[in-house]
Design an enzyme around this catalytic site. Structure first.
Site, mmCIF file in Angstrom:
data_model
loop_
_atom_site.group_PDB
_atom_site.id
_atom_site.type_symbol
_atom_site.label_atom_id
_atom_site.label_comp_id
_atom_site.label_asym_id
_atom_site.label_seq_id
_atom_site.Cartn_x
_atom_site.Cartn_y
_atom_site.Cartn_z
ATOM 1 N N SER A 1 0.827 -1.195 0.000
ATOM 2 C CA SER A 1 0.000 0.000 0.000
ATOM 3 C C SER A 1 0.871 1.258 0.000
ATOM 4 O O SER A 1 1.801 1.358 -0.784
ATOM 5 C CB SER A 1 -0.958 -0.042 1.189
ATOM 6 O OG SER A 1 -1.998 0.895 1.028
ATOM 7 N N ASP B 1 -5.371 -3.660 -2.981
ATOM 8 C CA ASP B 1 -4.355 -3.407 -1.960
ATOM 9 C C ASP B 1 -3.900 -4.712 -1.294
ATOM 10 O O ASP B 1 -4.711 -5.492 -0.801
ATOM 11 C CB ASP B 1 -4.945 -2.463 -0.911
ATOM 12 C CG ASP B 1 -3.905 -1.885 0.026
ATOM 13 O OD1 ASP B 1 -3.057 -2.649 0.508
ATOM 14 O OD2 ASP B 1 -3.948 -0.663 0.264
#
Length: 591
Positions: A346, A461
């Site tokens: 991320s 993600d």
């Protein structure tokens, strides 16, 4: 399937003696009297498997056990997960004989492999007449039981490393010499090449076993550039790791031996390799450099990795809280720590990627101020049919900072994680455009649209499954790993300054929901929700880190970009505290 092969020309008494000597070095057969070993060798049925071929499958009748003479096999559970590996001198299939049941797992050749068979009658005779065999077998079964896990056990640092040239322009001699020099700094090294290549093939396994027993590592230098060369074939079968050297697209002959190269390290002095080559070879890592001199520098880092002396840094996700990583890295670098490997998830993948590109810390900080604080990529709103944000603003920022740089071209090793919603598993990005890999890694479900690369995957993600991929980095045993974790779980929510005064927030919330409570924005709620699923994973992964820094980031909104200065200082303070508690680690890693 397995192929019974005839005796080779020139085999006979000398070949039997060589095999008998080899059997004496097999752990479970070491206690067998010499006369019986010679009898076993004389009656042995040799079996050959090509890389990718099955020795047997789960459910097959267990009528024989096998001893691996060259090459290696992988043991695969019914789920398809690799649960073990058997190399030269190992025994496989004995459990089914003991239990008189069908095979409980499947076994496939990871490399071209030569075995010989112990049929049920021979096996029973050894158990009956040689007590030492029964004791050794019991110990081996206990070792296998201890090593069996639901996931593949991590492989130790490679002991035997083969280097082969994949095309006519490959600078293999230079790279091999540099790698030998580097590995020699970290222990004893046996460098085997041209002088050993012309030995009789039957002598090679014993020669290699002797080199492995007396040295920390063995470097096998390939000869020429043809995979069908007998010496090259031996190197490929016996290596724990293959290093392929190239100057462009590998020769067609090598691509025809892709199964033997899968999982290799590729060092290329030239341009990027086409995607079809990467898909065919499935390398572990790829490093592309425009010149041989730059590739030689990368070889020094490879030597540190193979010797387990390479320092790695893993950065967690956590929205704006990832800014704290900047302070952590700053203090670690000031303490003299130099990292060869970077990984992130991320927002942590942005920091890790910038570090792997070679950006100075102050330059990274200025970029963050410009692109996150001033421009705010989280106001790229759209109708929430697919996601809250379009993602175009974030993609533009990544392209501006990282351009067309590929992961293979980075000065340092790098990977980031995304999650494939279709396969429900983590995806490790080690090749391809850096900006595309990082965008997939930070595509928060519901906040950003998922990434559809066109191959049936749907990427979001990576923090959905693993918000701190320490285990992924540490499984190769390439050296100490430092983790910076900003996944705070303090049980409190503090209103982000970006949300405006509480009175205004209450008015907005009352209008939309009918409640007077101060509540987070949708993006904040989604981000907090999906990180819950990776909390246990992150906690378990910490067991694989040698040093963990946890900046105090509680109370900072996950999309509160204006907290950058505060978060940077929090990272500095946390790193200083950890270094003060672990001076011995820092001293060892900076020596």
């Amino acid at each position: 399937m397995a192929r019974l092969v005839p005796a080779r020309p020139g085999n006979g008494a000398s070949s039997t003696a060589t095999l008998a000597d080899f059997l004496g070095h097999v752990d479970v057969l070491a206690g067998v009297p010499t006369e019986l070993r010679e009898e076993l060798a004389a009656g042995a049925d040799p079996i050959e498997l090509s890389a990718g071929e099955w020795l047997f499958r789960a459910g097959d009748p267990g009528s024989s056990a096998y001893v691996v003479r060259t090459g290696r096999l992988e043991v695969i559970a019914e789920s398809g997960v690799v649960i073990g590996e058997v190399k030269r001198g190992g025994v496989i299939g004995e459990l089914a004989l003991l239990r008189e049941e069908a095979r409980a797992a499947s076994v496939r050749a990871r490399r071209d492999t030569e075995l010989f068979e112990l049929n049920g009658e021979t096996f029973a005779r050894l158990l009956r007449d040689v007590p030492e065999f029964a004791v050794s077998l019991t110990r081996e079964l206990a070792r296998q039981l201890a090593a069996t896990r639901p996931i593949a056990p991590p492989r130790a640092s490679p002991v035997t490393i083969a280097v082969v040239a994949l095309d006519s322009g490959a600078p293999a001699r230079q790279i091999t010499a540099r790698l030998a020099e580097g590995l020699g700094r970290y222990g004893s090294l046996a460098h085997l090449g041209d002088s050993e290549a012309d030995r009789p093939s039957g002598d090679l396994p014993t020669m290699l076993e002797s080199a492995e027993r007396s040295h920390d590592r063995v470097l096998l230098e390939g000869r020429g550039r043809l995979p069908d060369d007998a010496w090259n074939g031996f190197c490929l079968r016996e290596a724990d790791l293959v290093v392929g050297i190239g100057s462009g697209r590998p020769d067609a002959a090598w691509l025809g031996h892709a199964a033997e190269l899968q999982g290799c390290e590729l060092l290329v002095a030239g341009g990027l390799l086409p995607e079809d080559v990467l898909e065919t070879l499935q390398p572990r890592e790829v490093h592309v450099r425009p010149s041989v001199d730059m590739l030689l520098e990368t070889t020094d880092a490879l030597a540190r990795r193979l010797a387990g002396r390479s320092l790695g840094l893993v950065l967690s996700g956590g929205g704006a809280r990832a800014f704290a990583h900047l302070g952590v890295v700053e203090v670690l670098r000031d303490a003299g720590l130099r990292f060869d490997r970077f990984a992130g998830v991320s927002l942590g993948s942005i920091v890790a990627g910038a570090m792997a590109m070679g950006f100075e810390l102050e330059a990274i900080y200025e970029r963050f101020v410009q692109h996150f604080v001033a421009e705010n990529p989280s106001n790229d709103y759209t109708l929430p049919a697919v996601a809250v944000l379009r993602g175009r603003k974030t993609q533009r920022i990544l392209k501006e900072v990282m351009g067309e740089t590929h992961i293979e071209e980075l000065p340092k090793s790098f990977f980031c994680l995304s999650c494939d919603l279709v396969a429900r598993k983590s995806v490790i990005h080690r090749t391809g455009l850096l900006r595309e890999a990082i965008y997939a890694s930070l595509a928060i479900p519901g906040v950003f649209p998922p990434v559809a690369p066109g191959d049936g995957r749907l990427l979001v993600d990576g923090g959905v499954l693993d918000n701190l991929p320490v285990e992924t980095m540490s499984r190769a045993h390439e050296g100490p790993v430092v983790a910076s974790d900003v996944t705070a779980h303090d049980g409190r929510w503090a209103q982000s300054r970006r949300s405006g005064p509480a009175k205004l927030n209450r008015l907005l919330v009352r209008t939309l929901t009918g409640t007077d409570q101060v509540l987070p924005r949708l993006g904040e709620t989604l981000l907090r929700t999906f990180t819950l699923g990776s909390a246990d994973t992150a906690a378990a992964a910490l067991a694989h880190a040698d040093l963990v820094v946890r900046p105090p980031v509680g109370g900072v909104g996950l999309m509160d970009w204006k907290q950058l200065p505060r978060l940077r200082e929090a990272g500095r303070a946390a790193a200083r505290a950890v270094l003060e508690e672990s001076p011995e680690a820092v001293a060892a890693w900076t020596a």
